[in-house]
Scaffold this motif. Structure first.
Motif, PDB file in Angstrom:
ATOM      1  N   LEU A  28      81.580  13.119  47.687  1.00  0.00           N
ATOM      2  CA  LEU A  28      82.973  12.732  47.909  1.00  0.00           C
ATOM      3  C   LEU A  28      83.490  13.278  49.238  1.00  0.00           C
ATOM      4  N   VAL A  29      83.155  14.524  49.547  1.00  0.00           N
ATOM      5  CA  VAL A  29      83.583  15.132  50.821  1.00  0.00           C
ATOM      6  C   VAL A  29      82.967  14.377  51.992  1.00  0.00           C
ATOM      7  N   ILE A  30      81.701  13.997  51.870  1.00  0.00           N
ATOM      8  CA  ILE A  30      81.016  13.250  52.933  1.00  0.00           C
ATOM      9  C   ILE A  30      81.692  11.902  53.168  1.00  0.00           C
ATOM     10  N   LEU A  31      81.972  11.190  52.095  1.00  0.00           N
ATOM     11  CA  LEU A  31      82.597   9.866  52.227  1.00  0.00           C
ATOM     12  C   LEU A  31      83.999   9.966  52.809  1.00  0.00           C
ATOM     13  N   THR A  57      77.443  11.872  60.953  1.00  0.00           N
ATOM     14  CA  THR A  57      78.116  13.086  61.407  1.00  0.00           C
ATOM     15  C   THR A  57      78.754  13.832  60.241  1.00  0.00           C
ATOM     16  N   ALA A  58      79.391  13.102  59.337  1.00  0.00           N
ATOM     17  CA  ALA A  58      80.012  13.728  58.177  1.00  0.00           C
ATOM     18  C   ALA A  58      78.965  14.385  57.282  1.00  0.00           C
ATOM     19  N   THR A  59      77.821  13.746  57.143  1.00  0.00           N
ATOM     20  CA  THR A  59      76.748  14.295  56.315  1.00  0.00           C
ATOM     21  C   THR A  59      76.167  15.553  56.937  1.00  0.00           C
ATOM     22  N   LEU A  87      84.707  20.114  57.577  1.00  0.00           N
ATOM     23  CA  LEU A  87      83.530  19.727  56.782  1.00  0.00           C
ATOM     24  C   LEU A  87      82.464  20.818  56.813  1.00  0.00           C
ATOM     25  N   ILE A  88      82.279  21.442  57.986  1.00  0.00           N
ATOM     26  CA  ILE A  88      81.315  22.536  58.104  1.00  0.00           C
ATOM     27  C   ILE A  88      81.724  23.704  57.210  1.00  0.00           C
ATOM     28  N   GLN A  89      83.016  24.051  57.257  1.00  0.00           N
ATOM     29  CA  GLN A  89      83.495  25.170  56.446  1.00  0.00           C
ATOM     30  C   GLN A  89      83.350  24.891  54.961  1.00  0.00           C
ATOM     31  N   ILE A  90      83.674  23.669  54.552  1.00  0.00           N
ATOM     32  CA  ILE A  90      83.503  23.292  53.147  1.00  0.00           C
ATOM     33  C   ILE A  90      82.031  23.312  52.765  1.00  0.00           C
TER      34      ILE A  90
END
Length: 460
Positions: A28-31, A57-59, A87-90
């Protein structure tokens, strides 16, 4: 008895659900991240990138890998870079940790279901003190990242002005989370290959993130009673911490030694540098190869011997319950100890005068086979859709599976099928072994009274 059976059934159902929740939370975070990165104002040009590149990039950010199909520094706007940093921190902390952190900040009650999710996410053996554990993890993470950012600023502010503040924060978070994505230059940190401060700060952040949170607290626990223990601190550490610290130290210095040996006369990496600078380059390469992804030398310029060594280091990776990937140092150490015990015809596998539980040995074998399976399938598929050299393909797939982020200049040339393969590999490399560890950590509630007969086989 009926109530107990119902309770056990619910526990078994939730154990399965916990794995699924963690898997789908990452997805979900990636999408969500890919949707934001596909917006026009996420890029410096104002033109939206192809969705496959936004998804890639998100992945790579959420899975804290570092492989990129587009240069981060020249492609993404401040908004896009901010999305990548979040996204990196998550990805580094884990989605469950981040959600729990928000609940704690909003003074929401952490129920039993949430506690079981935390336990599953960190693969812990106990439910005692889980909320306190999450608080310490978040506080320790932000503290170390903040110190790293301040140290980076001493170099980046004089060079980039006020923009150096953002660069320092971004790099510190990326280094601690072992992501390997930077916004300094398109050639990563190659311009700072001989800068002692950048090398030292980045290496320390990588190592601290890769040691694992439970090792931090164990070391701090021992250090509090330093004088009372007559300076015998190491003996007071848990077996897990002893394995992590010794294997990490060995891999860093052994890797640096052989990299120095293999690259000493290579003019494309360190051949023309002074001896001190050669040591810097070799040490940094040894550290970053174990899931960090920053590069101070182009990976395609490494000799074949060094590339094979880096493949081994990437596969091993960091340590459990941290921000690093790979099969983990503990898995590597236990597999090695098991092989040596078998060769010596010993019944038990021992480390630091402690016998290892059979369940731990079975888990390490399962994790190693899972990783190997992902690498082999990914390599086979990637070789079918690209005409790259096999060494470059293995470097790419091992890097993606172990969430390292180093490439022999192959990522930028991937076609759409190659990108999809690496996206899938990064995702399973991040959540696959994690889910397997959670599944293996679920205790069996029933015991089979009737067992199958045992029969010997010939091995080897």
């Amino acid at each position: 008895m009926i109530k107990r059976d119902d309770f056990m059934a619910k526990r078994k159902f939730f154990s399965i659900s916990a794995t699924h929740i963690i898997l789908f939370s990452f997805l979900l975070v990636i999408l969500l991240g890919s949707s934001l990165l596909s917006l026009p104002f996420s890029t410096k040009s104002g033109e939206p990138v192809a969705y496959i590149d936004a998804l890639f990039t998100a992945t790579t950010a959420t899975c804290v890998t570092g492989l990129v199909t587009l240069p981060t520094v020249s492609t993404w706007s401040f908004f896009g870079q901010a999305v990548i940093l979040i996204l990196i921190q998550i990805g580094g902390l884990g989605t469950i940790t981040v959600i729990t952190g928000f609940m704690i900040a909003m003074q929401k009650r952490i129920g039993m279901n949430e506690r079981q999710l935390i336990q599953a996410a960190f693969n812990l053996d106990t439910m005692n003190g889980l909320v306190r554990f999450v608080k310490k993890v978040i506080f320790g993470t932000f503290l170390i990242e903040g110190i790293g950012a301040l140290l980076y600023m001493t170099v980046f502010i004089p060079e980039f002005g006020l923009q150096g503040i953002w660069i320092s924060v971004f790099n510190s978070v990326s280094a601690f989370c072992n992501a390997g994505i930077d916004i300094v230059a398109e050639n990563s940190l190659c311009n700072y290959a001989t800068n002692p401060l950048i090398n030292t700060v980045t290496s320390i952040l990588i190592i601290l993130g890769g040691l694992g949170f439970i090792v931090w607290w164990d070391v701090l626990r021992v250090c509090k009673d330093f004088k009372r223990q007559n300076f015998r601190c190491f003996e007071r550490l848990t077996l897990h911490s002893k394995i992590v610290l010794t294997s990490t130290t060995f891999l860093i210095f052994a890797g640096a030694f052989f990299l120095l040996l293999f690259e000493y006369h290579n003019p494309l990496t360190m051949g023309n540098a002074s001896f001190f600078d050669k040591l810097q380059i070799a040490l940094f390469q040894s550290v970053t190869t174990r899931t960090a992804g920053f590069a101070t030398v182009p990976q395609e310029n490494l000799t074949d011997s060094s590339a094979l060594l880096c493949l081994i280091l990437m596969l091993i990776g960091g340590s459990p319950v941290g921000t690093a990937g790979g099969i983990k140092t503990v898995t590597f150490t236990v597999l090695t100890a098991t092989a040596l015990a078998t060769i010596r015809n010993k019944r038990d596998v021992s480390l630091f005068r402690r016998n290892l539980a059979k369940e731990a040995i079975y888990k390490t074998v399962a994790v190693f086979i899972t990783f190997s399976f992902i690498v082999l399938i990914s390599s086979f598929l990637l070789s079918a859709v690209t005409d790259a050299e096999m060494l470059d393909i293995f470097y790419e797939t091992v890097s993606a599976t172990a969430t390292v982020g180093l490439t022999r200049n192959l990522t930028f040339s991937l076609n759409i099928w190659g990108k999809l393969i690496i996206i899938t590999t990064m995702y399973f490399g991040r959540v696959g072994p994690m889910s397997l560890a959670i599944a293996l950590n679920v205790k069996q509630e029933t015991v089979n009274i009737i067992k199958n007969p045992t029969e010997n086989i010939t091995v080897g």
